[in-house]
Design a protein around this motif. Structure first.
Motif, PDB file in Angstrom:
ATOM      1  N   ASP A   1       0.828  -1.210   0.000  1.00 50.86           N
ATOM      2  CA  ASP A   1       0.000   0.000   0.000  1.00 50.86           C
ATOM      3  C   ASP A   1       0.862   1.260   0.000  1.00 50.86           C
ATOM      4  O   ASP A   1       0.576   2.232  -0.709  1.00 50.86           O
ATOM      5  CB  ASP A   1      -0.928   0.012   1.217  1.00 50.86           C
ATOM      6  N   CYS A   2       1.920   1.249   0.810  1.00 47.16           N
ATOM      7  CA  CYS A   2       2.796   2.413   0.933  1.00 47.16           C
ATOM      8  C   CYS A   2       3.518   2.711  -0.378  1.00 47.16           C
ATOM      9  O   CYS A   2       3.518   3.848  -0.860  1.00 47.16           O
ATOM     10  CB  CYS A   2       3.804   2.182   2.062  1.00 47.16           C
ATOM     11  N   PHE A   3       4.148   1.685  -0.963  1.00 46.86           N
ATOM     12  CA  PHE A   3       4.889   1.900  -2.210  1.00 46.86           C
ATOM     13  C   PHE A   3       3.963   2.328  -3.346  1.00 46.86           C
ATOM     14  O   PHE A   3       4.337   3.167  -4.176  1.00 46.86           O
ATOM     15  CB  PHE A   3       5.660   0.634  -2.595  1.00 46.86           C
ATOM     16  N   GLU A   4       2.760   1.763  -3.384  1.00 45.74           N
ATOM     17  CA  GLU A   4       1.813   2.166  -4.426  1.00 45.74           C
ATOM     18  C   GLU A   4       1.370   3.610  -4.235  1.00 45.74           C
ATOM     19  O   GLU A   4       1.241   4.367  -5.211  1.00 45.74           O
ATOM     20  CB  GLU A   4       0.626   1.214  -4.438  1.00 45.74           C
ATOM     21  N   ALA A   5       1.158   4.016  -2.989  1.00 47.29           N
ATOM     22  CA  ALA A   5       0.776   5.403  -2.717  1.00 47.29           C
ATOM     23  C   ALA A   5       1.900   6.368  -3.085  1.00 47.29           C
ATOM     24  O   ALA A   5       1.651   7.478  -3.590  1.00 47.29           O
ATOM     25  CB  ALA A   5       0.404   5.564  -1.239  1.00 47.29           C
ATOM     26  N   LEU A   6       3.151   5.948  -2.869  1.00 47.13           N
ATOM     27  CA  LEU A   6       4.294   6.809  -3.166  1.00 47.13           C
ATOM     28  C   LEU A   6       4.495   7.028  -4.671  1.00 47.13           C
ATOM     29  O   LEU A   6       5.252   7.922  -5.071  1.00 47.13           O
ATOM     30  CB  LEU A   6       5.569   6.230  -2.559  1.00 47.13           C
ATOM     31  N   GLN A   7       3.810   6.244  -5.502  1.00 47.41           N
ATOM     32  CA  GLN A   7       3.884   6.472  -6.945  1.00 47.41           C
ATOM     33  C   GLN A   7       3.365   7.869  -7.307  1.00 47.41           C
ATOM     34  O   GLN A   7       3.779   8.449  -8.313  1.00 47.41           O
ATOM     35  CB  GLN A   7       3.055   5.421  -7.695  1.00 47.41           C
ATOM     36  N   GLN A   8       2.468   8.385  -6.469  1.00 50.74           N
ATOM     37  CA  GLN A   8       1.857   9.680  -6.751  1.00 50.74           C
ATOM     38  C   GLN A   8       2.560  10.826  -6.047  1.00 50.74           C
ATOM     39  O   GLN A   8       2.110  11.975  -6.132  1.00 50.74           O
ATOM     40  CB  GLN A   8       0.378   9.649  -6.325  1.00 50.74           C
ATOM     41  N   GLU A   9       3.640  10.545  -5.340  1.00 48.62           N
ATOM     42  CA  GLU A   9       4.350  11.569  -4.574  1.00 48.62           C
ATOM     43  C   GLU A   9       4.947  12.632  -5.499  1.00 48.62           C
ATOM     44  O   GLU A   9       5.632  12.300  -6.471  1.00 48.62           O
ATOM     45  CB  GLU A   9       5.464  10.916  -3.746  1.00 48.62           C
ATOM     46  N   GLN A  10       4.672  13.901  -5.190  1.00 48.17           N
ATOM     47  CA  GLN A  10       5.121  15.000  -6.033  1.00 48.17           C
ATOM     48  C   GLN A  10       6.365  15.704  -5.495  1.00 48.17           C
ATOM     49  O   GLN A  10       7.165  16.237  -6.267  1.00 48.17           O
ATOM     50  CB  GLN A  10       3.986  16.027  -6.177  1.00 48.17           C
ATOM     51  N   GLU A  11       6.548  15.713  -4.162  1.00 49.24           N
ATOM     52  CA  GLU A  11       7.625  16.492  -3.559  1.00 49.24           C
ATOM     53  C   GLU A  11       8.844  15.643  -3.205  1.00 49.24           C
ATOM     54  O   GLU A  11       9.985  16.062  -3.400  1.00 49.24           O
ATOM     55  CB  GLU A  11       7.116  17.202  -2.301  1.00 49.24           C
ATOM     56  N   MET A  12       8.627  14.438  -2.673  1.00 48.86           N
ATOM     57  CA  MET A  12       9.720  13.609  -2.180  1.00 48.86           C
ATOM     58  C   MET A  12      10.583  13.100  -3.334  1.00 48.86           C
ATOM     59  O   MET A  12      10.092  12.521  -4.287  1.00 48.86           O
ATOM     60  CB  MET A  12       9.154  12.424  -1.388  1.00 48.86           C
ATOM     61  N   GLN A  13      11.893  13.308  -3.226  1.00 48.82           N
ATOM     62  CA  GLN A  13      12.822  12.879  -4.273  1.00 48.82           C
ATOM     63  C   GLN A  13      13.813  11.819  -3.793  1.00 48.82           C
ATOM     64  O   GLN A  13      14.486  11.190  -4.604  1.00 48.82           O
ATOM     65  CB  GLN A  13      13.597  14.087  -4.807  1.00 48.82           C
ATOM     66  N   VAL A  14      13.918  11.627  -2.486  1.00 41.56           N
ATOM     67  CA  VAL A  14      14.813  10.619  -1.909  1.00 41.56           C
ATOM     68  C   VAL A  14      14.061   9.899  -0.800  1.00 41.56           C
ATOM     69  O   VAL A  14      13.356  10.531  -0.003  1.00 41.56           O
ATOM     70  CB  VAL A  14      16.099  11.257  -1.333  1.00 41.56           C
ATOM     71  N   LEU A  15      14.204   8.581  -0.757  1.00 43.18           N
ATOM     72  CA  LEU A  15      13.580   7.773   0.301  1.00 43.18           C
ATOM     73  C   LEU A  15      14.623   6.875   0.930  1.00 43.18           C
ATOM     74  O   LEU A  15      15.319   6.136   0.227  1.00 43.18           O
ATOM     75  CB  LEU A  15      12.446   6.911  -0.272  1.00 43.18           C
ATOM     76  N   VAL A  16      14.737   6.931   2.255  1.00 48.78           N
ATOM     77  CA  VAL A  16      15.624   6.041   3.004  1.00 48.78           C
ATOM     78  C   VAL A  16      14.776   4.937   3.624  1.00 48.78           C
ATOM     79  O   VAL A  16      13.752   5.210   4.264  1.00 48.78           O
ATOM     80  CB  VAL A  16      16.380   6.792   4.118  1.00 48.78           C
ATOM     81  N   ILE A  17      15.191   3.689   3.435  1.00 48.95           N
ATOM     82  CA  ILE A  17      14.510   2.552   4.058  1.00 48.95           C
ATOM     83  C   ILE A  17      15.437   1.975   5.118  1.00 48.95           C
ATOM     84  O   ILE A  17      16.610   1.698   4.860  1.00 48.95           O
ATOM     85  CB  ILE A  17      14.141   1.473   3.020  1.00 48.95           C
ATOM     86  N   ARG A  18      14.903   1.781   6.305  1.00 50.00           N
ATOM     87  CA  ARG A  18      15.708   1.296   7.422  1.00 50.00           C
ATOM     88  C   ARG A  18      14.838   0.408   8.319  1.00 50.00           C
ATOM     89  O   ARG A  18      13.625   0.290   8.114  1.00 50.00           O
ATOM     90  CB  ARG A  18      16.255   2.470   8.235  1.00 50.00           C
ATOM     91  N   GLY A  19      15.462  -0.215   9.311  1.00 51.01           N
ATOM     92  CA  GLY A  19      14.738  -1.060  10.255  1.00 51.01           C
ATOM     93  C   GLY A  19      14.824  -0.499  11.657  1.00 51.01           C
ATOM     94  O   GLY A  19      15.844   0.078  12.048  1.00 51.01           O
ATOM     95  N   GLU A  20      13.761  -0.678  12.420  1.00 49.15           N
ATOM     96  CA  GLU A  20      13.736  -0.274  13.822  1.00 49.15           C
ATOM     97  C   GLU A  20      14.347  -1.388  14.674  1.00 49.15           C
ATOM     98  O   GLU A  20      14.213  -2.566  14.365  1.00 49.15           O
ATOM     99  CB  GLU A  20      12.295  -0.014  14.268  1.00 49.15           C
ATOM    100  N   GLY A  21      15.047  -1.017  15.742  1.00 51.30           N
ATOM    101  CA  GLY A  21      15.595  -2.027  16.641  1.00 51.30           C
ATOM    102  C   GLY A  21      16.971  -2.497  16.234  1.00 51.30           C
ATOM    103  O   GLY A  21      17.782  -1.725  15.730  1.00 51.30           O
ATOM    104  N   LYS A  22      17.229  -3.784  16.417  1.00 50.69           N
ATOM    105  CA  LYS A  22      18.580  -4.319  16.265  1.00 50.69           C
ATOM    106  C   LYS A  22      18.964  -4.696  14.844  1.00 50.69           C
ATOM    107  O   LYS A  22      20.147  -4.865  14.557  1.00 50.69           O
ATOM    108  CB  LYS A  22      18.757  -5.548  17.173  1.00 50.69           C
ATOM    109  N   VAL A  23      17.982  -4.861  13.942  1.00 50.08           N
ATOM    110  CA  VAL A  23      18.296  -5.327  12.591  1.00 50.08           C
ATOM    111  C   VAL A  23      17.464  -4.583  11.552  1.00 50.08           C
ATOM    112  O   VAL A  23      16.455  -3.955  11.871  1.00 50.08           O
ATOM    113  CB  VAL A  23      18.053  -6.845  12.435  1.00 50.08           C
TER     114      VAL A  23
END
Length: 260
Positions: free
Chosen positions: A38-60
């Motif tokens: 759902d998130c990635f599909e919604a981001l297809q319409q993003e007009q302002e964001m040009q960089v996305l960082v993907i990370r994990g919470e916690g130890k890994v």
């Protein structure tokens, strides 16, 4: 859009997507798969964001697919539903209209590693462990894992890495061409921030257009691989080797595969 297993922060021209099941080492259950799709599909319409960082919470970063969910007899993971989510994830992820940075710490394994490999730029902490280790439980890579690994290292090397399923150090992954940068212990998020700052000072519209041109040409191959992964993984889930693999994983013993 609100999520329970991931968070998305929009900070002007960049954003941070965090896998947020730290109690389960950010293993991906059906809920997280659906939310990522759902998130990635919604981001297809993003007009302002040009960089996305993907990370994990916690130890890994992510331990991969949720193996406990595979063994849950009360509410077992529906593999066909899961593969539908993973197809949506990979297609939308590959077409994101922004530069994606994966910031890996701790471990990135299995499905988590597929997600990592799909990023445009990968930075991993020097003590991180990276593994395309589906073979250890008698499965094949999914989430576009075959495609993303082949894009990084070519067909022959991709086959060998997938078949071996070895847990790689960051240095080994860098030597193999699977990641782009190594960060000193405890600094991976700071290094990712530095990469973001560098990108934001770059002609990002041109860079994103290049990404779109190259990815659009490869999209039919990704779609074909995703269809074959879905069919193949559904078949692998019914094999004796897969059952032995997950039972051995839970029991923390060496599996005894028979090739069936």
């Amino acid at each position: 859009m609100e999520f329970s297993t991931i968070t998305l922060e929009k900070l002007g021209r960049y954003g941070i997507l965090t896998l947020n099941r730290p109690q389960a080492m950010n293993a991906m259950d059906a809920v997280m798969m659906r939310e990522l799709a759902d998130c990635f599909e919604a981001l297809q319409q993003e007009q302002e964001m040009q960089v996305l960082v993907i990370r994990g919470e916690g130890k890994v970063f992510s331990a991969g697919g949720d193996i406990k969910a595979m063994l849950d007899t009360n509410q077992p993971l529906d593999i066909d539903v899961a593969m539908t989510y993973l197809t949506r994830i990979a297609k939308a992820y590959y077409q994101l209209p922004m530069i994606v940075i994966a910031a890996v710490h701790g471990a990135s394994a299995g499905l988590g590693f597929s997600l990592t490999l799909g990023a445009d730029i990968i930075v991993a902490c020097e003590n991180s462990k990276l593994a395309m280790n589906f073979i250890g439980i008698g499965l094949i890579p999914d989430g576009g894992g075959h495609f993303f690994m082949r894009e990084r290292v070519g067909t022959v090397k991709a086959k060998q890495l997938i078949w071996e399923g070895k847990v790689l150090t960051a240095a080994e992954a860098l030597d193999a061409g699977l990641i782009d940068h190594i960060a000193p212990d405890g600094t991976v998020f700071a290094v990712a921030d530095q990469l973001v700052a560098k990108l934001l000072a770059s002609p990002l519209t041109a860079m994103i257009t290049t990404k779109k041109i190259l990815h659009t040409q490869n999209l039919p191959q990704l779609e074909s691989i995703l269809a074959m992964e879905a069919e193949g993984q559904s078949a692998m889930r019914k094999t004796a080797d897969h059952l032995e693999g997950i039972q051995a994983f839970v029991a923390k013993r060496r599996p005894a595969f028979v090739g069936k």
